[in-house]
Design an enzyme around this catalytic site. Structure first.
Site, PDB file in Angstrom:
ATOM      1  N   LYS A 271      -5.963  -0.467  -8.408  1.00 10.10           N
ATOM      2  CA  LYS A 271      -6.774   0.513  -8.120  1.00 10.10           C
ATOM      3  C   LYS A 271      -6.925   1.778  -8.826  1.00 10.10           C
ATOM      4  O   LYS A 271      -6.018   2.106  -9.583  1.00 10.10           O
ATOM      5  CB  LYS A 271      -6.505   0.947  -6.559  1.00 10.10           C
ATOM      6  CG  LYS A 271      -6.490  -0.385  -5.461  1.00 10.10           C
ATOM      7  CD  LYS A 271      -8.137  -0.965  -5.437  1.00 10.10           C
ATOM      8  CE  LYS A 271      -7.827  -2.478  -4.355  1.00 10.10           C
ATOM      9  NZ  LYS A 271      -9.386  -2.750  -4.473  1.00 10.10           N
TER      10      LYS A 271
ATOM     11  N   ASP B 233     -11.721  18.011   0.743  1.00 10.01           N
ATOM     12  CA  ASP B 233     -11.644  17.777   2.414  1.00 10.01           C
ATOM     13  C   ASP B 233     -10.245  18.195   2.801  1.00 10.01           C
ATOM     14  O   ASP B 233      -9.162  18.490   1.912  1.00 10.01           O
ATOM     15  CB  ASP B 233     -11.838  16.524   2.802  1.00 10.01           C
ATOM     16  CG  ASP B 233     -10.895  15.631   2.158  1.00 10.01           C
ATOM     17  OD1 ASP B 233      -9.740  15.405   2.198  1.00 10.01           O
ATOM     18  OD2 ASP B 233     -11.696  14.526   1.548  1.00 10.01           O
TER      19      ASP B 233
ATOM     20  N   ARG C   1      -2.500   1.230  -4.369  1.00  9.65           N
ATOM     21  CA  ARG C   1      -2.316  -0.309  -4.633  1.00  9.65           C
ATOM     22  C   ARG C   1      -2.647  -0.713  -5.938  1.00  9.65           C
ATOM     23  O   ARG C   1      -3.126   0.065  -6.872  1.00  9.65           O
ATOM     24  CB  ARG C   1      -3.433  -1.232  -3.655  1.00  9.65           C
ATOM     25  CG  ARG C   1      -3.192  -0.668  -2.100  1.00  9.65           C
ATOM     26  CD  ARG C   1      -4.290  -1.558  -1.424  1.00  9.65           C
ATOM     27  NE  ARG C   1      -5.538  -0.950  -1.376  1.00  9.65           N
ATOM     28  CZ  ARG C   1      -6.798  -1.520  -1.225  1.00  9.65           C
ATOM     29  NH1 ARG C   1      -7.126  -2.667  -0.830  1.00  9.65           N
ATOM     30  NH2 ARG C   1      -8.160  -0.891  -1.262  1.00  9.65           N
TER      31      ARG C   1
ATOM     32  N   CYS D  25      -4.364  11.762  -2.826  1.00 10.78           N
ATOM     33  CA  CYS D  25      -3.512  11.838  -1.558  1.00 10.78           C
ATOM     34  C   CYS D  25      -2.210  11.072  -1.697  1.00 10.78           C
ATOM     35  O   CYS D  25      -1.419  11.424  -1.033  1.00 10.78           O
ATOM     36  CB  CYS D  25      -4.372  11.324  -0.448  1.00 10.78           C
ATOM     37  SG  CYS D  25      -4.688   9.491  -0.544  1.00 10.78           S
ATOM     38  N   TYR D  26      -2.410  10.265  -2.850  1.00 13.18           N
ATOM     39  CA  TYR D  26      -1.050   9.266  -3.211  1.00 13.18           C
ATOM     40  C   TYR D  26       0.038  10.216  -3.733  1.00 13.18           C
ATOM     41  O   TYR D  26       1.153   9.681  -4.051  1.00 13.18           O
ATOM     42  CB  TYR D  26      -1.416   8.321  -3.825  1.00 13.18           C
ATOM     43  CG  TYR D  26      -2.271   7.150  -2.857  1.00 13.18           C
ATOM     44  CD1 TYR D  26      -1.542   6.429  -1.943  1.00 13.18           C
ATOM     45  CD2 TYR D  26      -3.488   7.182  -3.128  1.00 13.18           C
ATOM     46  CE1 TYR D  26      -2.327   5.720  -1.074  1.00 13.18           C
ATOM     47  CE2 TYR D  26      -4.464   6.152  -2.204  1.00 13.18           C
ATOM     48  CZ  TYR D  26      -3.635   5.731  -1.244  1.00 13.18           C
ATOM     49  OH  TYR D  26      -4.575   4.892  -0.591  1.00 13.18           O
TER      50      TYR D  26
ATOM     51  N   HIS E 292       0.640  -1.278   0.061  1.00 14.34           N
ATOM     52  CA  HIS E 292       0.038   0.071  -0.005  1.00 14.34           C
ATOM     53  C   HIS E 292       0.925   1.246   0.000  1.00 14.34           C
ATOM     54  O   HIS E 292       2.068   1.119   0.692  1.00 14.34           O
ATOM     55  CB  HIS E 292      -0.874  -0.128   1.385  1.00 14.34           C
ATOM     56  CG  HIS E 292      -1.697   1.014   1.335  1.00 14.34           C
ATOM     57  ND1 HIS E 292      -1.601   2.235   1.729  1.00 14.34           N
ATOM     58  CD2 HIS E 292      -3.134   0.811   1.129  1.00 14.34           C
ATOM     59  CE1 HIS E 292      -2.762   3.128   1.704  1.00 14.34           C
ATOM     60  NE2 HIS E 292      -3.592   2.326   1.403  1.00 14.34           N
TER      61      HIS E 292
ATOM     62  N   HIS F  59      -7.108  15.583   2.162  1.00 20.24           N
ATOM     63  CA  HIS F  59      -6.535  15.649   0.530  1.00 20.24           C
ATOM     64  C   HIS F  59      -5.972  16.799   0.241  1.00 20.24           C
ATOM     65  O   HIS F  59      -5.149  16.920  -0.673  1.00 20.24           O
ATOM     66  CB  HIS F  59      -7.856  15.268  -0.746  1.00 20.24           C
ATOM     67  CG  HIS F  59      -8.267  13.899  -0.550  1.00 20.24           C
ATOM     68  ND1 HIS F  59      -9.200  13.184   0.387  1.00 20.24           N
ATOM     69  CD2 HIS F  59      -7.657  12.784  -1.220  1.00 20.24           C
ATOM     70  CE1 HIS F  59      -9.230  11.940   0.335  1.00 20.24           C
ATOM     71  NE2 HIS F  59      -8.230  11.438  -0.762  1.00 20.24           N
TER      72      HIS F  59
ATOM     73  N   ASP G  73      -9.883  13.723  -3.850  1.00 16.85           N
ATOM     74  CA  ASP G  73      -9.357  12.603  -4.598  1.00 16.85           C
ATOM     75  C   ASP G  73      -9.264  12.640  -5.769  1.00 16.85           C
ATOM     76  O   ASP G  73      -8.289  12.338  -6.794  1.00 16.85           O
ATOM     77  CB  ASP G  73     -10.162  11.682  -3.620  1.00 16.85           C
ATOM     78  CG  ASP G  73     -10.028  10.151  -4.311  1.00 16.85           C
ATOM     79  OD1 ASP G  73      -9.447   9.899  -5.475  1.00 16.85           O
ATOM     80  OD2 ASP G  73     -10.892   9.260  -3.883  1.00 16.85           O
TER      81      ASP G  73
ATOM     82  N   ASP H 137      -5.610   8.372  -6.983  1.00 15.56           N
ATOM     83  CA  ASP H 137      -6.284   9.097  -5.831  1.00 15.56           C
ATOM     84  C   ASP H 137      -5.262  10.364  -5.523  1.00 15.56           C
ATOM     85  O   ASP H 137      -4.041  10.012  -5.117  1.00 15.56           O
ATOM     86  CB  ASP H 137      -6.312   8.388  -4.431  1.00 15.56           C
ATOM     87  CG  ASP H 137      -6.981   9.134  -3.244  1.00 15.56           C
ATOM     88  OD1 ASP H 137      -6.789  10.300  -3.185  1.00 15.56           O
ATOM     89  OD2 ASP H 137      -7.742   8.428  -2.499  1.00 15.56           O
TER      90      ASP H 137
END
Length: 348
Positions: A158, A285, A155, A163-164, A113, A288, A278, A161
């Site tokens: 997936k 939010d 991952r 945040c990654y 992850h 993020h 995201d 996003d």
């Protein structure tokens, strides 16, 4: 401030909120904010969260995972209270979480992850055991997490996003600083047929990066004395990863498409009315917003050859006024505020 932080004093103390609160106070800066942290009580809390496995619990009777290890070790390192008792067996626990894919899982037996991979790598650097990881396979896993959209997935298989942008992008920032500690000229990646072989040479040199320095990450008195059982040849000096004490040239090319990631952050994650998210269709939010901005800073500074020099205009997507402050890649706080905190807690 008490030595442990709960949500509005209605919940039990928790390592994640402790990490966020300490970073917030460091970001505020100044003696008043920094001196408000009760380091003695906080240390007692960290010791209570320590598990015999080597890992940490997020809260009393809570889960044990790599996230808890990072938040505990990061806070202890930043506040100059990191010692042998906190470090004991943390490295072995994190090693047990590195998967066959190369990334790091939250706990042994789980799936690799992005968030846990950053947490695991950063923790291993902070405790001077990064050379024990399989960095070659870790790099291979992370580079393939950037999607066709430009963003990163957390991952395998997936969706991307925002945040990654930091959790995966920050891994490259850490690896780049590790590479910059090598005295020899690093191997540059190319688009040619030999790129795979060159990548292996580059990652092999990263595997050996931890062996360059014979000093503990406690240079300047920031941590405890070296552990007797640890070979000093594997020490990595944290100050060589903080942009401040080293003027080495980081000439390795970014191992990800930094402009594509900037485009995803600015065009897909950014809300027109402010804040980040995201992906399109999701709500903005604070979480993020924080990690998209941190990832954007990593992108913009990823091509800088000299740590004391600002990025070239071509490294910044859009007008140069988009340029953000550099962050400390280990702690994710603005660099100059980290330096202020480091000096404060070293002398206090």
């Amino acid at each position: 401030m008490v030595g442990m932080v709960a949500d509005l004093d209605r919940q039990m103390p928790h390592l994640a909120t402790t990490y966020a609160a300490v970073n917030s106070l460091v970001t505020l800066g100044g003696d008043k904010a920094l001196s408000s942290i009760n380091r003695e009580k906080l240390y007692t809390f960290l010791r209570r969260m320590k598990d015999p496995s080597g890992g940490f619990r997020m809260h009393d009777d809570g889960e044990i995972d790599v996230r808890a290890c990072y938040t505990a070790i990061s806070v202890a390192s930043l506040l100059n209270i990191l010692d042998d008792d906190l470090v004991q067996n943390v490295g072995n626990y994190i090693l047990s979480c590195q998967t066959y894919e190369g990334g790091i899982a939250g706990e042994p037996g789980s799936e690799a992850h992005g968030g846990y991979t950053f947490c695991g790598l950063a923790t291993m650097i902070l405790i001077s055991e990064v050379d024990h990881l399989d960095l070659s396979s870790l790099i291979d896993w992370v580079v393939f997490r950037q999607g066709v959209e430009g963003g990163f997935q957390g991952r395998t298989n997936k969706l991307v996003d925002g945040c990654y942008s930091f959790w995966q992008g920050g891994v490259f920032a850490l690896l780049k600083r590790l590479q910059s500690t090598k005295e020899e000229q690093p191997v540059l990646l190319s688009d040619g047929e030999d790129s795979d072989a060159e990548s292996l040479q580059t990652t092999a040199s990263l595997d050996a990066a931890g062996e360059v320095l014979n000093e503990d990450s406690s240079q300047g008195g920031s941590h405890s004395e070296q552990r007797d059982q640890q070979d000093t040849s594997s020490q990595v000096n944290v100050d060589n990863i903080d942009h401040s004490s080293s003027k080495r040239h980081a000439k390795v090319e970014p191992l990800f498409n930094s402009l594509a990631l900037q485009k995803y952050i600015l065009l897909c994650s950014q809300e027109l009315d402010g804040g980040l998210r995201d992906k399109p269709g999701k709500f903005r939010d604070h979480y993020h917003t924080c990690y998209c901005l941190s990832g954007l800073s990593v992108c913009q500074h990823s091509w800088s050859e000299n740590e004391d020099s600002p990025p070239l205009p071509r490294a910044v997507l859009g007008p140069y006024s988009n340029l953000l402050e550099p962050i400390h890649p280990l702690y994710n706080v603005v660099l100059d505020r980290y330096q202020e905190a480091h000096e404060f807690f070293t002398r206090s």
